[in-house]
Write a protein that holds these residues in place. Structure first.
Motif, PDB file in Angstrom:
ATOM      1  N   MET A   1       0.969  11.364   3.329  1.00  0.00           N
ATOM      2  CA  MET A   1       2.058  11.182   2.389  1.00  0.00           C
ATOM      3  C   MET A   1       2.455  12.232   1.441  1.00  0.00           C
ATOM      4  O   MET A   1       3.910  12.503   1.412  1.00  0.00           O
ATOM      5  N   LYS A   2       1.605  12.908   0.950  1.00  0.00           N
ATOM      6  CA  LYS A   2       2.047  14.022   0.095  1.00  0.00           C
ATOM      7  C   LYS A   2       2.779  15.191   0.815  1.00  0.00           C
ATOM      8  O   LYS A   2       3.683  15.978   0.196  1.00  0.00           O
ATOM      9  N   ILE A   3       2.200  15.541   1.948  1.00  0.00           N
ATOM     10  CA  ILE A   3       2.656  16.600   2.582  1.00  0.00           C
ATOM     11  C   ILE A   3       3.366  16.208   4.121  1.00  0.00           C
ATOM     12  O   ILE A   3       3.848  17.385   4.772  1.00  0.00           O
ATOM     13  N   GLY A   4       3.630  15.107   4.142  1.00  0.00           N
ATOM     14  CA  GLY A   4       4.375  14.455   5.295  1.00  0.00           C
ATOM     15  C   GLY A   4       3.832  14.653   6.594  1.00  0.00           C
ATOM     16  O   GLY A   4       4.622  15.006   7.705  1.00  0.00           O
ATOM     17  N   ILE A   5       2.594  14.378   6.803  1.00  0.00           N
ATOM     18  CA  ILE A   5       1.873  14.465   8.228  1.00  0.00           C
ATOM     19  C   ILE A   5       2.392  13.055   8.657  1.00  0.00           C
ATOM     20  O   ILE A   5       1.748  11.839   8.068  1.00  0.00           O
ATOM     21  N   PRO A   6       2.856  13.058  10.099  1.00  0.00           N
ATOM     22  CA  PRO A   6       3.005  11.719  10.489  1.00  0.00           C
ATOM     23  C   PRO A   6       1.620  10.928  10.962  1.00  0.00           C
ATOM     24  O   PRO A   6       0.749  11.613  11.279  1.00  0.00           O
ATOM     25  N   TRP A   7       1.599   9.627  10.574  1.00  0.00           N
ATOM     26  CA  TRP A   7       0.460   8.958  10.968  1.00  0.00           C
ATOM     27  C   TRP A   7       0.033   8.962  12.146  1.00  0.00           C
ATOM     28  O   TRP A   7      -1.267   8.955  12.788  1.00  0.00           O
ATOM     29  N   ASP A   8       0.911   9.124  13.296  1.00  0.00           N
ATOM     30  CA  ASP A   8       0.463   9.258  14.810  1.00  0.00           C
ATOM     31  C   ASP A   8      -0.190  10.487  15.153  1.00  0.00           C
ATOM     32  O   ASP A   8      -0.623  10.601  16.357  1.00  0.00           O
ATOM     33  N   ARG A   9      -0.141  11.391  14.090  1.00  0.00           N
ATOM     34  CA  ARG A   9      -0.982  12.622  14.276  1.00  0.00           C
ATOM     35  C   ARG A   9      -2.395  12.581  13.828  1.00  0.00           C
ATOM     36  O   ARG A   9      -3.229  13.507  14.037  1.00  0.00           O
ATOM     37  N   LEU A  10      -2.694  11.493  13.287  1.00  0.00           N
ATOM     38  CA  LEU A  10      -4.089  11.272  12.708  1.00  0.00           C
ATOM     39  C   LEU A  10      -5.056  10.462  13.485  1.00  0.00           C
ATOM     40  O   LEU A  10      -4.565   9.320  13.980  1.00  0.00           O
ATOM     41  N   CYS A  28     -19.876  10.271   9.893  1.00  0.00           N
ATOM     42  CA  CYS A  28     -19.257  10.429   8.506  1.00  0.00           C
ATOM     43  C   CYS A  28     -19.745   9.574   7.556  1.00  0.00           C
ATOM     44  O   CYS A  28     -19.803   8.293   7.729  1.00  0.00           O
ATOM     45  N   LEU A  29     -20.174  10.023   6.522  1.00  0.00           N
ATOM     46  CA  LEU A  29     -20.951   9.464   5.213  1.00  0.00           C
ATOM     47  C   LEU A  29     -20.173   9.576   3.951  1.00  0.00           C
ATOM     48  O   LEU A  29     -19.570  10.742   3.865  1.00  0.00           O
ATOM     49  N   ASP A  30     -20.093   8.663   3.096  1.00  0.00           N
ATOM     50  CA  ASP A  30     -19.633   8.851   1.917  1.00  0.00           C
ATOM     51  C   ASP A  30     -20.142  10.133   1.213  1.00  0.00           C
ATOM     52  O   ASP A  30     -21.397  10.137   0.880  1.00  0.00           O
ATOM     53  N   ALA A  31     -19.376  10.871   0.414  1.00  0.00           N
ATOM     54  CA  ALA A  31     -19.783  12.280  -0.049  1.00  0.00           C
ATOM     55  C   ALA A  31     -19.844  11.857  -1.637  1.00  0.00           C
ATOM     56  O   ALA A  31     -20.327  12.877  -2.467  1.00  0.00           O
ATOM     57  N   ASN A  32     -19.633  10.715  -2.133  1.00  0.00           N
ATOM     58  CA  ASN A  32     -19.696  10.520  -3.430  1.00  0.00           C
ATOM     59  C   ASN A  32     -18.773  11.545  -4.413  1.00  0.00           C
ATOM     60  O   ASN A  32     -19.412  11.900  -5.518  1.00  0.00           O
ATOM     61  N   HIS A  33     -17.769  11.959  -3.854  1.00  0.00           N
ATOM     62  CA  HIS A  33     -16.979  12.896  -4.613  1.00  0.00           C
ATOM     63  C   HIS A  33     -15.621  12.235  -4.841  1.00  0.00           C
ATOM     64  O   HIS A  33     -15.615  11.144  -5.401  1.00  0.00           O
ATOM     65  N   CYS A  34     -14.477  12.582  -4.448  1.00  0.00           N
ATOM     66  CA  CYS A  34     -13.285  11.803  -4.581  1.00  0.00           C
ATOM     67  C   CYS A  34     -12.958  10.876  -3.379  1.00  0.00           C
ATOM     68  O   CYS A  34     -13.826  11.186  -2.536  1.00  0.00           O
ATOM     69  N   PRO A  35     -12.180  10.054  -3.712  1.00  0.00           N
ATOM     70  CA  PRO A  35     -12.102   8.917  -2.814  1.00  0.00           C
ATOM     71  C   PRO A  35     -11.741   9.432  -1.353  1.00  0.00           C
ATOM     72  O   PRO A  35     -10.703  10.244  -1.321  1.00  0.00           O
ATOM     73  N   GLY A  36     -12.360   9.126  -0.150  1.00  0.00           N
ATOM     74  CA  GLY A  36     -12.046   9.741   1.177  1.00  0.00           C
ATOM     75  C   GLY A  36     -12.883  10.818   1.625  1.00  0.00           C
ATOM     76  O   GLY A  36     -13.113  11.287   2.680  1.00  0.00           O
ATOM     77  N   ILE A 138      -0.317   5.397 -15.828  1.00  0.00           N
ATOM     78  CA  ILE A 138      -0.165   6.224 -14.855  1.00  0.00           C
ATOM     79  C   ILE A 138       1.349   6.307 -14.407  1.00  0.00           C
ATOM     80  O   ILE A 138       2.229   5.511 -14.633  1.00  0.00           O
ATOM     81  N   THR A 139       1.740   7.751 -13.879  1.00  0.00           N
ATOM     82  CA  THR A 139       2.949   7.725 -13.562  1.00  0.00           C
ATOM     83  C   THR A 139       3.184   7.181 -12.151  1.00  0.00           C
ATOM     84  O   THR A 139       2.088   6.667 -11.540  1.00  0.00           O
ATOM     85  N   GLY A 140       4.546   6.905 -11.775  1.00  0.00           N
ATOM     86  CA  GLY A 140       4.761   6.197 -10.523  1.00  0.00           C
ATOM     87  C   GLY A 140       4.372   7.089  -9.384  1.00  0.00           C
ATOM     88  O   GLY A 140       3.692   6.598  -8.314  1.00  0.00           O
ATOM     89  N   THR A 141       4.476   8.244  -9.561  1.00  0.00           N
ATOM     90  CA  THR A 141       3.647   9.111  -8.390  1.00  0.00           C
ATOM     91  C   THR A 141       2.196   8.951  -8.102  1.00  0.00           C
ATOM     92  O   THR A 141       1.603   8.965  -7.145  1.00  0.00           O
ATOM     93  N   LEU A 143       0.613   6.217  -9.010  1.00  0.00           N
ATOM     94  CA  LEU A 143       0.466   4.845  -8.503  1.00  0.00           C
ATOM     95  C   LEU A 143       0.565   5.022  -6.938  1.00  0.00           C
ATOM     96  O   LEU A 143      -0.226   4.393  -6.069  1.00  0.00           O
ATOM     97  N   ARG A 144       1.405   5.681  -6.451  1.00  0.00           N
ATOM     98  CA  ARG A 144       1.572   5.677  -4.988  1.00  0.00           C
ATOM     99  C   ARG A 144       0.366   6.464  -4.037  1.00  0.00           C
ATOM    100  O   ARG A 144       0.064   6.010  -3.364  1.00  0.00           O
ATOM    101  N   VAL A 145      -0.360   7.172  -4.990  1.00  0.00           N
ATOM    102  CA  VAL A 145      -1.459   7.812  -4.538  1.00  0.00           C
ATOM    103  C   VAL A 145      -2.571   6.969  -4.600  1.00  0.00           C
ATOM    104  O   VAL A 145      -3.275   6.806  -3.663  1.00  0.00           O
ATOM    105  N   LEU A 146      -2.773   6.464  -5.759  1.00  0.00           N
ATOM    106  CA  LEU A 146      -3.740   5.095  -5.706  1.00  0.00           C
ATOM    107  C   LEU A 146      -3.640   4.295  -4.943  1.00  0.00           C
ATOM    108  O   LEU A 146      -4.591   3.653  -4.490  1.00  0.00           O
TER     109      LEU A 146
END
Length: 272
Positions: A1-10, A28-36, A138-141, A143-146
């Motif tokens: 979303m932030k840098i415009g990578i198309p979903w069909d490339r992921l 892949c295992l949860d790293a207990n860092h930031c989400p994802g 939080i800002t609108g920006t 919120l979109r990330v969350l």
């Protein structure tokens, strides 16, 4: 979303599920860092598994997820690979922030600021909102990330994009990094708030010579700044625990790796 990578490339990979890529089993295992964030376990046909932690914060759950795996090579997040960084657990720092807000809230015209990255520190401001039962601005920006992070509805209810609805604001980390910036914010809000209380959550706030404290308080006039060692990376003690748990045959530091001298020094510290 932030840098415009198309979903069909992921290709979105599941957690805790072994998949095969080019003849190599990948989990892949949860790293207990930031989400994802994830740890990636590679199991090649040669029987020498490689665990790449990426940025991570060790927790006991990881031991159970990997308990049957013999790690041959460990590519390790060595951000805080120095004995001076022995900061408290996340839970202790979150509790400190909550109690500090309660202690400073005697003045009804107090604005609380919590530093955050584009992604990162969510658990801190979410726990503040949950425990104190107060909405967080939080800002609108933001919120979109969350919304991209797919938090449950019961968590999202604590966020508002109406600035007037909350006296606890999530702000970019750089805005809480110095009194100079905070005084500028104080001037902006002078008509609504007479006191600014800011929290700078980072493991870098913890360094040699300081006791293992969940936070330190500084004040200049009507601005109060807390440095709290809320880190989404391992403390030095946690790094040592992680290495001891898996006893890998090879350790490759992924941070502050400036060549063989720095590598040898970090590996020696981890095994000492």
């Amino acid at each position: 979303m932030k840098i415009g990578i198309p979903w069909d490339r992921l290709e979105v990979l599941p957690l805790n599920h072994k998949i095969r890529i080019a003849g190599i089993d990948v989990t892949c295992l949860d790293a207990n860092h930031c989400p994802g964030s994830i740890l990636i376990l590679f199991e090649p046909p040669n029987g020498k598994p490689v665990l790449h932690t990426g940025d991570f914060r060790y927790c006991e759950k990881m031991a159970s997820m990997l308990h049957e795996c013999h790690i041959h090579t460990l590519i390790l997040d060595t951000t805080y690979c120095n004995p001076q960084y022995d900061f408290p657990k996340k839970e202790a720092v979150i509790q400190f922030v909550i109690e500090a807000i309660q202690a400073e809230a005697f003045n009804s015209k107090t604005l609380f600021l919590i530093g955050s990255y584009t992604i990162g520190k969510e658990r801190l401001f979410l726990e503040v909102a949950r425990v104190l039962r107060k909405k967080v601005y939080i800002t609108g920006t933001k919120l979109r990330v969350l919304e991209c992070l797919e938090f449950p509805k019961e968590d999202m209810q604590w966020f508002t994009i109406n600035e007037q609805e909350s006296h606890i604001h999530v702000v970019p980390m750089w805005t809480v990094a110095s009194f100079k910036r905070l005084k500028h914010i104080s001037n902006q809000y002078a008509d609504r708030f007479s006191l600014i209380v800011a929290f700078s959550p980072s493991g870098w706030t913890f360094s040699k010579g300081k006791k293992k404290s969940p936070g330190r308080r500084w004040q200049q006039g009507t601005v109060i700044r807390y440095e709290v060692p809320y880190s989404e990376h391992c403390s030095f003690t946690e790094l040592k625990e992680f290495v001891k748990l898996f006893s890998p045959e090879r350790i490759i530091p992924s941070v502050n790796n400036d060549g063989s001298d720095s590598v040898n020094a970090m590996v020696s510290l981890l095994l000492s």
